[in-house]
Design a protein around this motif. Structure first.
Motif, PDB file in Angstrom:
ATOM      1  N   MET A   1       0.829  -1.208   0.000  1.00 29.01           N
ATOM      2  CA  MET A   1       0.000   0.000   0.000  1.00 29.01           C
ATOM      3  C   MET A   1       0.866   1.263   0.000  1.00 29.01           C
ATOM      4  N   GLN A   2       1.973   1.236   0.770  1.00 30.08           N
ATOM      5  CA  GLN A   2       2.856   2.401   0.794  1.00 30.08           C
ATOM      6  C   GLN A   2       3.446   2.667  -0.587  1.00 30.08           C
ATOM      7  N   LEU A   3       3.860   1.587  -1.272  1.00 32.11           N
ATOM      8  CA  LEU A   3       4.423   1.742  -2.611  1.00 32.11           C
ATOM      9  C   LEU A   3       3.375   2.315  -3.562  1.00 32.11           C
ATOM     10  N   PHE A   4       2.144   1.847  -3.451  1.00 27.47           N
ATOM     11  CA  PHE A   4       1.062   2.355  -4.302  1.00 27.47           C
ATOM     12  C   PHE A   4       0.828   3.840  -4.057  1.00 27.47           C
ATOM     13  N   LEU A   5       0.761   4.242  -2.780  1.00 27.97           N
ATOM     14  CA  LEU A   5       0.481   5.643  -2.455  1.00 27.97           C
ATOM     15  C   LEU A   5       1.622   6.559  -2.901  1.00 27.97           C
ATOM     16  N   LEU A   6       2.864   6.122  -2.708  1.00 27.31           N
ATOM     17  CA  LEU A   6       4.000   6.944  -3.120  1.00 27.31           C
ATOM     18  C   LEU A   6       4.089   7.044  -4.637  1.00 27.31           C
ATOM     19  N   ALA A   8       1.475   6.877  -6.658  1.00 29.47           N
ATOM     20  CA  ALA A   8       0.385   7.784  -7.029  1.00 29.47           C
ATOM     21  C   ALA A   8       0.780   9.235  -6.776  1.00 29.47           C
ATOM     22  N   LEU A   9       1.465   9.491  -5.664  1.00 29.85           N
ATOM     23  CA  LEU A   9       1.928  10.851  -5.355  1.00 29.85           C
ATOM     24  C   LEU A   9       2.916  11.335  -6.411  1.00 29.85           C
ATOM     25  N   GLN A 236       2.962   5.442 -15.754  1.00 29.96           N
ATOM     26  CA  GLN A 236       3.135   6.821 -16.209  1.00 29.96           C
ATOM     27  C   GLN A 236       2.054   7.259 -17.194  1.00 29.96           C
ATOM     28  N   LEU A 237       1.315   6.300 -17.738  1.00 29.40           N
ATOM     29  CA  LEU A 237       0.215   6.666 -18.631  1.00 29.40           C
ATOM     30  C   LEU A 237      -0.916   7.360 -17.879  1.00 29.40           C
ATOM     31  N   SER A 238      -0.871   7.287 -16.553  1.00 31.13           N
ATOM     32  CA  SER A 238      -1.893   7.986 -15.765  1.00 31.13           C
ATOM     33  C   SER A 238      -1.640   9.484 -15.704  1.00 31.13           C
TER      34      SER A 238
END
Length: 285
Positions: A1-6, A8-9, A236-238
């Motif tokens: 979850m931490q990897l996902f949030l970072l 996304a940031l 990165q396509l996001s």
């Protein structure tokens, strides 16, 4: 979850760069070349201050700077000059398509062959991005601008790949900015037809360089060793979608059904590429 949030940031920081660039250039507060030079300068200043405050040292003479700083300069110069003659939507498509191809190819050559799910997810996300950004039949493709944007895509892919082996994300990013500054500034100053930079443009470029570029790129370098090359490429396509949605929320741009459907495809493709399917264990009776 931490990897996902970072992660996304980090993507939000990249999207913020796009928003700040558009605010400065489209309003006439800055031209692309001067924005890029100030961006790199402020990024270097902020990152160097952070490295010194931590008691660290810059590694400007490290062999990694050849690829790290060189690819950063290639990205900054190609991106800035290409948008002088290229439609913004088409430019983004070329940039991200080249990034995808380059990072997938580099990962394959390094032994990290993309899975079918990753390739399918990237294809779906890229199709959604093309649906959102396609400029229409009236847009003209400038060959020089397209070539420069493709070069920028190769530069950014190389910069991202180089981050996977960077031992100190902050010091490495700071060193890349320091070495890239004279190269980027020299090329853009020599090639810029005219300079236009107001105080508003200077402020936007400073925020882009010191915060969303400098700190965002350092965070990206920290995360890259934890991401497979294909995953790092697809997420990165996001960035264009986040930038467009931010434009709707912050700049009052129009929200359309096409945008919503395209964004859904992009996010769905990314999810397909990055999520792992857990296999259920079947126990005999």
């Amino acid at each position: 979850m931490q990897l996902f949030l970072l992660t996304a940031l980090t993507m939000c920081a990249f999207a913020a760069n796009s928003i700040l660039n558009r605010l400065a250039v489209e309003s006439g507060a800055s031209d692309p070349a001067s924005f890029a030079v100030v961006r790199v300068l402020c990024g270097a200043l902020v990152l160097c201050a952070l490295v010194v405050s931590r008691g660290g040292t810059l590694r400007v003479f490290d062999r990694r700077r050849v690829i790290g700083a060189g690819s950063l300069s290639l990205y900054m110069v190609g991106f800035s000059v290409a948008y002088l003659s290229l439609d913004a939507g088409l430019g983004a498509l070329i940039l991200f398509a080249v990034v995808q191809i380059s990072m997938f190819l580099a990962g394959s050559l390094a032994g990290a062959i993309p899975t079918f799910r990753q390739v399918a997810g990237a294809a779906i996300a890229m199709a959604g991005l093309a649906w959102v950004l396609w400029p229409g039949a009236e847009a003209r493709v400038d060959p020089t601008g397209a070539a420069l944007m493709a070069a920028a895509g190769v530069g950014w892919a190389a910069y991202s790949i180089a981050g996977r082996s960077e031992p100190d994300a902050l010091a490495g990013t700071a060193s890349n900015f320091v070495v890239a500054l004279p190269v980027t500034a020299g090329i853009l100053i020599a090639g810029a037809p005219a300079w236009n930079l107001t105080w508003a443009g200077l402020g936007l470029a400073a925020v882009s360089g010191g915060v969303t570029s400098g700190l965002g790129y350092a965070l990206w370098y920290r995360l890259l060793p934890q991401l497979a090359p294909a995953v790092a490429a697809v997420v990165q396509l996001s960035v264009p979608v986040i930038a467009i949605i931010a434009g709707v929320a912050l700049l009052g741009e129009q929200l359309s059904l096409r945008l919503m459907a395209g964004a859904g495809l992009v996010l769905g493709g990314i999810a397909l590429a990055v999520m792992r399917v857990r296999r259920r264990k079947v126990f005999p009776l």
